[in-house]
Motif scaffolding. Structure first.
Motif, PDB file in Angstrom:
ATOM      1  N   GLY A   1       0.843  -1.184   0.000  1.00 46.14           N
ATOM      2  CA  GLY A   1       0.000   0.000   0.000  1.00 46.14           C
ATOM      3  C   GLY A   1       0.877   1.233   0.000  1.00 46.14           C
ATOM      4  O   GLY A   1       2.066   1.182  -0.347  1.00 46.14           O
ATOM      5  N   PHE A   2       0.297   2.361   0.392  1.00 46.04           N
ATOM      6  CA  PHE A   2       1.064   3.599   0.506  1.00 46.04           C
ATOM      7  C   PHE A   2       1.831   3.577   1.828  1.00 46.04           C
ATOM      8  O   PHE A   2       1.302   3.157   2.858  1.00 46.04           O
ATOM      9  CB  PHE A   2       0.137   4.809   0.410  1.00 46.04           C
ATOM     10  N   LEU A   3       3.066   4.029   1.785  1.00 48.98           N
ATOM     11  CA  LEU A   3       3.955   3.848   2.927  1.00 48.98           C
ATOM     12  C   LEU A   3       3.550   4.725   4.108  1.00 48.98           C
ATOM     13  O   LEU A   3       3.182   5.890   3.931  1.00 48.98           O
ATOM     14  CB  LEU A   3       5.395   4.193   2.527  1.00 48.98           C
ATOM     15  N   PRO A   4       3.640   4.178   5.327  1.00 51.86           N
ATOM     16  CA  PRO A   4       3.444   5.001   6.519  1.00 51.86           C
ATOM     17  C   PRO A   4       4.635   5.929   6.734  1.00 51.86           C
ATOM     18  O   PRO A   4       5.673   5.824   6.073  1.00 51.86           O
ATOM     19  CB  PRO A   4       3.337   3.961   7.641  1.00 51.86           C
ATOM     20  N   GLN A   5       4.485   6.847   7.681  1.00 59.19           N
ATOM     21  CA  GLN A   5       5.499   7.885   7.882  1.00 59.19           C
ATOM     22  C   GLN A   5       6.871   7.301   8.212  1.00 59.19           C
ATOM     23  O   GLN A   5       7.895   7.747   7.677  1.00 59.19           O
ATOM     24  CB  GLN A   5       5.068   8.848   8.987  1.00 59.19           C
ATOM     25  N   ALA A   6       6.934   6.301   9.097  1.00 59.72           N
ATOM     26  CA  ALA A   6       8.231   5.752   9.498  1.00 59.72           C
ATOM     27  C   ALA A   6       8.960   5.153   8.308  1.00 59.72           C
ATOM     28  O   ALA A   6      10.186   5.315   8.168  1.00 59.72           O
ATOM     29  CB  ALA A   6       8.044   4.702  10.595  1.00 59.72           C
ATOM     30  N   ASP A   7       8.233   4.471   7.422  1.00 57.32           N
ATOM     31  CA  ASP A   7       8.868   3.904   6.232  1.00 57.32           C
ATOM     32  C   ASP A   7       9.317   5.006   5.278  1.00 57.32           C
ATOM     33  O   ASP A   7      10.402   4.921   4.689  1.00 57.32           O
ATOM     34  CB  ASP A   7       7.906   2.960   5.516  1.00 57.32           C
ATOM     35  N   CYS A   8       8.490   6.030   5.098  1.00 52.99           N
ATOM     36  CA  CYS A   8       8.893   7.137   4.225  1.00 52.99           C
ATOM     37  C   CYS A   8      10.156   7.806   4.738  1.00 52.99           C
ATOM     38  O   CYS A   8      11.073   8.109   3.962  1.00 52.99           O
ATOM     39  CB  CYS A   8       7.759   8.156   4.116  1.00 52.99           C
ATOM     40  N   ASP A   9      10.221   8.039   6.040  1.00 50.86           N
ATOM     41  CA  ASP A   9      11.419   8.665   6.613  1.00 50.86           C
ATOM     42  C   ASP A   9      12.637   7.767   6.455  1.00 50.86           C
ATOM     43  O   ASP A   9      13.740   8.236   6.140  1.00 50.86           O
ATOM     44  CB  ASP A   9      11.186   8.976   8.096  1.00 50.86           C
ATOM     45  N   SER A  10      12.452   6.458   6.668  1.00 48.55           N
ATOM     46  CA  SER A  10      13.558   5.514   6.533  1.00 48.55           C
ATOM     47  C   SER A  10      14.051   5.448   5.091  1.00 48.55           C
ATOM     48  O   SER A  10      15.259   5.430   4.829  1.00 48.55           O
ATOM     49  CB  SER A  10      13.110   4.129   7.006  1.00 48.55           C
TER      50      SER A  10
END
Length: 255
Positions: free
Chosen positions: A55-64
């Protein structure tokens, strides 16, 4: 023996019966009409072209991903992929809600179960990697259930994999549209089929090339023509083991 690139790849489309039930539910949900770019992203997501994303990435994944090209799981992933929505729509949604993702005609294509809602700390103007985050003021992340592929999607990853299986294609050379004419004679000499996946390009520098490689791999490529750009070439060579494709030097394409 079935070759790895002949095997189906996990997709995010639910069964026809489940899709019918979810369409009835979607009519009662807040609906976001996707932009052309978001439609292209959704088509890849639903068909498995962006595997292992669910799906669309959550914030922690986007930051990582933005910091080090890694999902929270440790898997290689080059670019953040969140759903960007406007201020007015964002005020109607909170984590825990479901929303309908709609095509230009308003028909629901997928259901997004929102787990994260946030404002990006950086924009295009001050980001050291332009294109990693765009101008959308609010980002949403969460898993997606697909009801139908957007129109004009073309062959899905599993359509291509079924084609390569039916043709018993042992080698499949992937390349970007700009290199298609350059790669065609090379594919013929390799005894390979040529695979060109056309998708919108992000202005994200060499990282975009990593995404393009993963998309081609998910569609069934076994080999990838290295691009002419030195920085993109270097990044592909650095991560070649994780990309899972045999990288082909451009001089090999010279008759």
């Amino acid at each position: 023996m079935t070759l790895p690139h002949h095997q189906p790849i996990p997709a995010l489309l639910v069964s026809p019966d489940a899709a019918q039930k979810l369409r009835a539910e979607a009519g009662r949900l807040p609906g976001w009409v996707l932009t052309d770019w978001q439609l292209a992203d959704l088509a890849l997501l639903l068909g498995g072209g962006l595997f292992p994303l669910r799906g669309f990435l959550p914030q922690a994944d986007c930051d990582s991903v933005q910091a080090g090209m890694r999902l929270g799981s440790g898997a290689l992933w080059p670019l953040p992929l969140a759903l960007e929505v406007g201020e007015d729509f964002a005020r109607t949604v909170e984590p825990g809600d479901d929303i309908a993702l709609c095509g230009p005609d308003g028909a629901p294509l997928a259901i997004l179960s929102v787990t994260d809602k946030w404002r990006p700390a950086a924009g295009v103007s001050d980001d050291p990697h332009p294109g990693l985050r765009k101008a959308g003021p609010v980002c949403l992340g969460g898993p997606v259930k697909g009801l139908a592929l957007p129109d004009r999607t073309g062959r899905s990853p599993n359509d291509w994999r079924a084609h390569f299986r039916a043709q018993d294609s042992r080698r499949v050379l992937g390349c970007g549209p700009v290199d298609e004419d350059f790669a065609r004679p090379l594919a013929a000499r390799m005894g390979a089929e040529l695979l060109v996946v056309v998708r919108p390009l992000r202005p994200a520098g060499p990282r975009e090339t990593i995404l393009q490689a993963l998309v081609h791999r998910n569609h069934g490529a076994t080999h990838l023509l290295l691009p002419a750009d030195p920085a993109a070439r270097a990044l592909l060579l650095q991560y070649r083991d994780e990309i899972g494709l045999d990288l082909v030097e451009r001089q090999d394409a010279t008759p």
